[in-house]
Scaffold this motif. Structure first.
Motif, PDB file in Angstrom:
ATOM      1  N   UNK A 301       0.836  -1.209   0.000  1.00  0.00           N
ATOM      2  CA  UNK A 301       0.000   0.000   0.000  1.00  0.00           C
ATOM      3  C   UNK A 301       0.872   1.260   0.000  1.00  0.00           C
ATOM      4  N   UNK A 302       0.441   2.295  -0.725  1.00  0.00           N
ATOM      5  CA  UNK A 302       1.183   3.561  -0.737  1.00  0.00           C
ATOM      6  C   UNK A 302       1.283   4.185   0.650  1.00  0.00           C
ATOM      7  N   UNK A 303       0.425   3.774   1.573  1.00  0.00           N
ATOM      8  CA  UNK A 303       0.443   4.364   2.920  1.00  0.00           C
ATOM      9  C   UNK A 303       1.437   3.651   3.850  1.00  0.00           C
ATOM     10  N   UNK A 304       2.126   2.624   3.330  1.00  0.00           N
ATOM     11  CA  UNK A 304       3.106   1.896   4.159  1.00  0.00           C
ATOM     12  C   UNK A 304       4.497   2.455   3.928  1.00  0.00           C
ATOM     13  N   UNK A 305       5.243   2.658   5.001  1.00  0.00           N
ATOM     14  CA  UNK A 305       4.865   2.562   6.416  1.00  0.00           C
ATOM     15  C   UNK A 305       4.123   3.823   6.841  1.00  0.00           C
ATOM     16  N   UNK A 306       3.542   3.782   7.984  1.00  0.00           N
ATOM     17  CA  UNK A 306       2.759   4.933   8.458  1.00  0.00           C
ATOM     18  C   UNK A 306       3.691   6.109   8.750  1.00  0.00           C
ATOM     19  N   UNK A 307       3.162   7.322   8.683  1.00  0.00           N
ATOM     20  CA  UNK A 307       3.976   8.502   9.002  1.00  0.00           C
ATOM     21  C   UNK A 307       4.617   8.404  10.381  1.00  0.00           C
ATOM     22  N   UNK A 308       3.919   7.778  11.336  1.00  0.00           N
ATOM     23  CA  UNK A 308       4.456   7.647  12.690  1.00  0.00           C
ATOM     24  C   UNK A 308       5.710   6.777  12.703  1.00  0.00           C
ATOM     25  N   UNK A 309       5.642   5.639  11.994  1.00  0.00           N
ATOM     26  CA  UNK A 309       6.799   4.732  11.934  1.00  0.00           C
ATOM     27  C   UNK A 309       7.958   5.411  11.208  1.00  0.00           C
ATOM     28  N   UNK A 310       7.647   6.103  10.117  1.00  0.00           N
ATOM     29  CA  UNK A 310       8.689   6.788   9.356  1.00  0.00           C
ATOM     30  C   UNK A 310       9.376   7.848  10.221  1.00  0.00           C
ATOM     31  N   UNK A 311       8.575   8.572  11.022  1.00  0.00           N
ATOM     32  CA  UNK A 311       9.137   9.597  11.906  1.00  0.00           C
ATOM     33  C   UNK A 311      10.037   8.970  12.970  1.00  0.00           C
ATOM     34  N   UNK A 312       9.620   7.806  13.491  1.00  0.00           N
ATOM     35  CA  UNK A 312      10.430   7.117  14.501  1.00  0.00           C
ATOM     36  C   UNK A 312      11.764   6.663  13.912  1.00  0.00           C
ATOM     37  N   UNK A 313      11.711   6.086  12.706  1.00  0.00           N
ATOM     38  CA  UNK A 313      12.940   5.640  12.048  1.00  0.00           C
ATOM     39  C   UNK A 313      13.872   6.814  11.755  1.00  0.00           C
ATOM     40  N   UNK A 314      13.301   7.931  11.307  1.00  0.00           N
ATOM     41  CA  UNK A 314      14.105   9.112  11.026  1.00  0.00           C
ATOM     42  C   UNK A 314      14.771   9.622  12.302  1.00  0.00           C
ATOM     43  N   UNK A 315      14.015   9.614  13.400  1.00  0.00           N
ATOM     44  CA  UNK A 315      14.562  10.076  14.676  1.00  0.00           C
ATOM     45  C   UNK A 315      15.719   9.189  15.121  1.00  0.00           C
ATOM     46  N   UNK A 316      15.548   7.866  15.006  1.00  0.00           N
ATOM     47  CA  UNK A 316      16.608   6.939  15.420  1.00  0.00           C
ATOM     48  C   UNK A 316      17.848   7.076  14.525  1.00  0.00           C
ATOM     49  N   UNK A 317      17.618   7.204  13.229  1.00  0.00           N
ATOM     50  CA  UNK A 317      18.747   7.345  12.297  1.00  0.00           C
ATOM     51  C   UNK A 317      19.511   8.637  12.551  1.00  0.00           C
TER      52      UNK A 317
END
Length: 326
Positions: A301-317
């Motif tokens: 789905x175009x909505x995967x991953x959710x904005x929340x997960x993407x934000x978490x990954x960006x924060x960790x990176x």
């Protein structure tokens, strides 16, 4: 000795000519080619999977380096300076940036002579012995007028490749450049990446030790400093028309060399890979691009991953990156 006239009768020799055939002398440029580090070239087969900047990432830092190569420093007092240091800790993308800059130079017709050191690659990319021959070979390949002077240097000095880097630089690069007078308006650059990964070499000296033949090993810092000094001297030579970009970790030998007050005016301002170059935006672009690839491959789905997960990954990176540059 075998006779040519065995069992001959009534032989008369009026004139005898003896022709001595010398063994053929090999092409000096072939000799040079045999001494280079092919894997150290930016487009070598050995580097086919080397990291490159993802499209649209590291745009600012690549642009700054490329602009300096082509146009020089914006400060008129620094316009003649030909050497620049790019530095940052492991994981900040130095090799990717240098590889991408080399590609851009090639695409735009800017002469790019490269040497990519690597502690995990072939032995000739870990040591200094192939460094000057590799640079000289590329220059002769890109500027055919240099081939004859380089070949003469090799013919006239049979032990040249056993000499120190300063002698090799003078014979294989600086003297040929003086003889040919390369047009200084032609943009060109020497890109030297990963110099901090250049290892120490071991030498044998029967006079340096009580035990004959004991090996004498210099430190890698000494070898790295020798390369820095030779490049620094070349950059100051009026016959040398190219700029030099050196990328390395900020280890002591490099900090002391580039921050030495006696020579600091000979160097362009160092480029430090820190938060100035928007790592957050680069990381976000990279994550979005990779997730797009995964969605296309697995029809997600175009909505995967959710904005929340993407934000978490960006924060960790981003945290990992910030820890790396401290």
């Amino acid at each position: 000795m075998t006779s040519f006239f065995t069992d001959a009768r009534n032989v008369s020799v009026n004139e005898l000519k003896v022709i001595t055939v010398s063994p053929s002398v090999g092409d000096p440029l072939n000799d040079l080619a045999s001494r280079i580090a092919p894997g150290a070239l930016h487009d070598s087969a050995e580097r086919c999977d080397a990291p490159k900047c993802h499209p649209e990432t590291r745009v600012a830092v690549q642009g700054e380096i490329y602009s300096w190569i082509v146009h020089g420093d914006s400060d008129p007092a620094q316009r003649a300076v030909k050497i620049k240091w790019v530095t940052g800790p492991a994981g900040t993308g130095k090799s990717a940036i240098m590889g991408s800059v080399a590609d851009t130079c090639k695409q735009d017709g800017v002469l790019a002579v490269t040497f990519f050191f690597s502690a995990s690659a072939s032995s000739d990319r870990r040591r200094k012995s192939a460094f000057i021959p590799t640079l000289a070979y590329q220059l002769a390949e890109h500027l055919p007028a240099l081939k004859d002077p380089v070949a003469r240097a090799i013919r006239d000095k049979p032990l040249l490749f056993k000499k120190n880097l300063r002698v090799q630089m003078e014979a294989l690069i600086l003297t040929p450049l003086r003889q040919v007078a390369v047009e200084s308006k032609v943009p060109g650059v020497m890109l030297v990446d990963g110099l901090d990964e250049c290892e120490a070499e071991r030498y044998f000296d029967t006079h340096a030790s009580p035990r004959a033949g004991e090996s004498i090993e210099r430190t890698k810092d000494e070898h790295q400093l020798e390369i820095l000094e030779v490049l620094g001297e070349a950059a100051l030579d009026p016959a040398f028309p190219f700029r030099i970009v050196i990328a390395s970790r900020p280890e002591r030998v490099f900090r002391e060399f580039f921050n030495d007050e006696r020579h600091k005016s000979s160097f362009a301002p160092s480029l430090v890979l820190d938060e100035k170059y928007s790592p957050n935006a680069d990381i976000a672009l990279f994550l979005q691009a990779k997730f797009s690839e995964i969605r296309r491959r697995y029809n997600l789905s175009p909505s995967w991953p959710s904005p929340k997960i993407l934000a978490t990954l960006l924060d960790q990176a981003t945290k990992v990156y910030r820890n790396a540059i401290r």
